[in-house]
Design a protein around this motif. Structure first.
Motif, PDB file in Angstrom:
ATOM      1  N   THR A  86       0.817  -1.219   0.000  1.00 57.24           N
ATOM      2  CA  THR A  86       0.000   0.000   0.000  1.00 57.24           C
ATOM      3  C   THR A  86       0.854   1.275   0.000  1.00 57.24           C
ATOM      4  O   THR A  86       0.506   2.257  -0.661  1.00 57.24           O
ATOM      5  CB  THR A  86      -0.947   0.000   1.224  1.00 57.24           C
ATOM      6  N   THR A  87       1.959   1.258   0.720  1.00 56.84           N
ATOM      7  CA  THR A  87       2.789   2.474   0.769  1.00 56.84           C
ATOM      8  C   THR A  87       3.299   2.823  -0.633  1.00 56.84           C
ATOM      9  O   THR A  87       3.260   3.993  -1.039  1.00 56.84           O
ATOM     10  CB  THR A  87       3.951   2.299   1.763  1.00 56.84           C
ATOM     11  N   ASN A  88       3.738   1.816  -1.373  1.00 54.25           N
ATOM     12  CA  ASN A  88       4.178   2.079  -2.760  1.00 54.25           C
ATOM     13  C   ASN A  88       3.023   2.641  -3.581  1.00 54.25           C
ATOM     14  O   ASN A  88       3.201   3.573  -4.368  1.00 54.25           O
ATOM     15  CB  ASN A  88       4.646   0.789  -3.450  1.00 54.25           C
ATOM     16  N   SER A 123      10.627   7.528   7.620  1.00 53.96           N
ATOM     17  CA  SER A 123      11.365   6.968   6.481  1.00 53.96           C
ATOM     18  C   SER A 123      10.898   5.542   6.205  1.00 53.96           C
ATOM     19  O   SER A 123      10.445   4.837   7.109  1.00 53.96           O
ATOM     20  CB  SER A 123      12.891   7.059   6.611  1.00 53.96           C
ATOM     21  N   ARG A 124      11.031   5.136   4.943  1.00 55.50           N
ATOM     22  CA  ARG A 124      10.494   3.862   4.488  1.00 55.50           C
ATOM     23  C   ARG A 124      10.960   2.721   5.381  1.00 55.50           C
ATOM     24  O   ARG A 124      12.080   2.716   5.857  1.00 55.50           O
ATOM     25  CB  ARG A 124      10.916   3.579   3.027  1.00 55.50           C
ATOM     26  N   GLU A 125      10.094   1.791   5.588  1.00 50.43           N
ATOM     27  CA  GLU A 125      10.330   0.614   6.438  1.00 50.43           C
ATOM     28  C   GLU A 125      10.411   0.977   7.920  1.00 50.43           C
ATOM     29  O   GLU A 125      10.873   0.200   8.741  1.00 50.43           O
ATOM     30  CB  GLU A 125      11.605  -0.143   6.023  1.00 50.43           C
ATOM     31  N   GLY A 126       9.911   2.196   8.251  1.00 52.08           N
ATOM     32  CA  GLY A 126      10.092   2.707   9.614  1.00 52.08           C
ATOM     33  C   GLY A 126       9.245   2.062  10.704  1.00 52.08           C
ATOM     34  O   GLY A 126       9.416   2.397  11.879  1.00 52.08           O
ATOM     35  N   GLY A 130      -2.067   4.820   4.834  1.00 51.33           N
ATOM     36  CA  GLY A 130      -1.996   3.357   4.691  1.00 51.33           C
ATOM     37  C   GLY A 130      -2.026   2.657   6.041  1.00 51.33           C
ATOM     38  O   GLY A 130      -2.712   1.647   6.238  1.00 51.33           O
ATOM     39  N   GLU A 131      -1.296   3.208   6.991  1.00 54.17           N
ATOM     40  CA  GLU A 131      -1.205   2.606   8.324  1.00 54.17           C
ATOM     41  C   GLU A 131      -2.500   2.800   9.107  1.00 54.17           C
ATOM     42  O   GLU A 131      -2.845   1.980   9.955  1.00 54.17           O
ATOM     43  CB  GLU A 131      -0.026   3.214   9.084  1.00 54.17           C
ATOM     44  N   ILE A 132      -3.207   3.897   8.823  1.00 46.82           N
ATOM     45  CA  ILE A 132      -4.480   4.119   9.521  1.00 46.82           C
ATOM     46  C   ILE A 132      -5.481   3.046   9.088  1.00 46.82           C
ATOM     47  O   ILE A 132      -6.128   2.397   9.913  1.00 46.82           O
ATOM     48  CB  ILE A 132      -5.020   5.543   9.224  1.00 46.82           C
TER      49      ILE A 132
HETATM   50  N1  ASP Z   1       4.502   0.909   5.306  1.00 44.65           N
HETATM   51  C1  ASP Z   1       5.796   1.526   5.416  1.00 44.65           C
HETATM   52  C2  ASP Z   1       6.670   1.149   4.232  1.00 44.65           C
HETATM   53  O1  ASP Z   1       6.248   0.346   3.401  1.00 44.65           O
HETATM   54  C3  ASP Z   1       6.482   1.248   6.708  1.00 44.65           C
HETATM   55  C4  ASP Z   1       6.942  -0.169   6.925  1.00 44.65           C
HETATM   56  O2  ASP Z   1       6.513  -1.090   6.226  1.00 44.65           O
HETATM   57  O3  ASP Z   1       7.737  -0.369   7.830  1.00 44.65           O
HETATM   58  O4  ASP Z   1       7.750   1.659   4.128  1.00 44.65           O
END
Ligand code: ASP
Ligand code: ADP
Ligand code: MG
Length: 418
Positions: free
Chosen positions: A41-43, A196-199, A118-120
């Motif tokens: 979803t973030t992408n 930041s991504r993957e945070g 996305g996170e909500i």
């Molecule tokens: N959804 C965010 C991302 O894809 C955060 C995460 O996955 O950690 O970067």
């Protein structure tokens, strides 16, 4: 208190959410569950943002696809009269409203206002699913708790305010189970930010630190931390234990399995981190601690992609190591450029940085009077921790090596992308 974190790879469909509920149901301790956006979803939200910023009408279709994806998960998990459907619809309407009315300002600022949705959505759905499966929980909007500065897309947590908030909100006397978002935060003035991504990994570690958690578990689509990304080297092997030091080196070098900022908050409070399989939750996984008992060390391979190697040469032939170095690095910081590798000689300095053209162009505009810059794009950094001859041969065979750095424990190669 324990902290669990589920990433997008684990919660990408209805089955993933059922699986999550199974794992959470089995937990006896007080628990904070940190969740990132579903699947990719973030992408997808990044594409909405980009098209919207470019005034392309297609942003509406991209957003509609994201809606359909969430809606199909809702349809599969809930009865039609469940209020979660209305909550999700309302939240999508808020975002649509923002996109039709907001003036387009700074890209990084807009990124955080939009992509944070996305996170909500994911947490609203998971929280409600946990409720209907007997895991009563409190859904918490972390944007009002985890307070950051205004460095959009790479926000820094304001520690004292955030710690007070976290202790107040995630109080075990209010609930034994909390569900909240990773990756996102908010400013004191009420704007949204991202870490930041993957945070999400980092969020989980921060909460664990503040709450003095007993342990943290990252539930992943891999059996634990492996000695390489299995998508790159399919024969990668699971590491049973790892030190914080090793983990931080590995993630900083580019192992995409954990966000690099994650380890410090855990190390500071000596909180063990378990990385376990979401698919096989009873398997052992990997534990990251200060002093691992298992001393057997095997080579660990890490690839950092999408890099640019730039050599800077002061035009007046002055030494790089003195004032030049401090000046250059303060500019890297100012333009938000992360330096992944440095090699300096008398009158030149080579740096490997993430290939982000806009930032690099801005930097170059500032530097071109004093420095000549020589670029190599399309490169990647290959790192081997605890290397041996066989390991080196394994990953450098047939590669064009542009730069090599060796210490006793680590060797790094900057190579051209294949
Ligand atoms: N959804 C965010 C991302 O894809 C955060 C995460 O996955 O950690 O970067
Ligand atoms: P999540 O969505 O749970 O945060 P990520 O996709 O961010 O999960 O991280 C898991 C992925 O990290 C794995 O699917 C794997 O391909 C990749 N990965 C990279 N390096 C490693 C490693 N050393 N060990 C395990 N997985 C790795
Ligand atoms: Mg991740």
């Amino acid at each position: 208190m324990r902290v669990f974190k589920f990433g997008g790879a684990s919660v990408k469909d209805a089955q993933g959410i059922r699986n999550l509920a199974g794992i959470v149901s089995g937990e006896k301790d007080d628990l904070v569950v940190v969740i990132s956006a579903f699947g990719k979803t973030t992408n997808a939200l990044e594409i909405v943002l980009r098209t919207w910023m470019n005034n392309e009408d297609s942003y509406k279709d991209h957003l509609e696809n994201i809606y359909d994806y969430h809606d199909s998960i809702v349809e599969e998990l809930f009865r039609s009269d469940n209020p979660v459907k209305i909550r999700i619809n309302n939240s999508f309407s808020d975002l649509k409203n923002h996109l039709t009315t907001a003036a387009k300002s700074d890209y990084d600022f807009e990124y955080d206002q939009i992509v944070s949705y996305g996170e909500i959505w994911s947490t609203l759905i998971v929280s409600e699913y946990l409720n209907i499966t007997g895991n009563n929980n409190i859904w918490t909007d972390i944007r009002k708790v985890l307070i950051t500065d205004e460095r959009y897309r790479d926000a820094n947590v304001i520690w004292d305010i955030t710690s007070d908030n976290v202790r107040r909100v995630f109080n075990p006397e209010s609930s034994q189970l909390f569900v909240t978002q990773g990756f996102i935060g908010g400013t004191l003035s009420g704007h949204y930010t991202t870490l930041s991504r993957e945070g999400s990994d980092y969020t989980a570690a921060l909460l664990a630190n503040i709450l003095d958690a007993e342990s943290v578990i990252f539930w992943k689509d891999v059996p634990g931390l492996l000695n390489a990304d299995p998508r790159w080297l399919p024969d990668a092997r699971r590491l049973e234990q790892m030190s914080y030091r090793e983990a931080v080196e590995m993630t900083f070098s580019g192992a995409k399995v954990i966000h690099p900022k994650t380890i410090k908050p855990l190390q500071n409070k000596n909180i063990p981190l378990y990385v376990k399989s979401f698919i096989a939750p009873l398997e052992e996984g990997t534990v990251v601690v200060a002093e691992p008992e298992v001393k057997r060390i095997i080579p660990v391979f890490i690839k950092k992609e999408n890099q640019m190697l730039i050599s800077f040469l002061p035009k007046d032939f002055s030494f790089v190591m003195g004032d030049n170095l401090a000046g250059l690095f303060s500019l890297f910081f100012r333009y938000g450029i992360k330096v992944n590798l440095v090699e300096a000689s008398a009158v030149s300095i080579d740096v490997c940085i993430d290939d982000e053209r806009l930032k690099i162009d801005a930097l170059m505009n500032n530097l071109h009077q004093e420095y000549t810059a020589i670029y190599n794009d399309n490169v990647e950094i290959l790192t081997i921790r605890h290397y041996n001859a066989e390991a080196v041969e394994h990953i450098t065979y047939g590669r064009e090596i542009l730069l090599e750095q060796r210490t006793r424990s680590t060797v790094r190669y900057v190579v051209r992308k294949l």
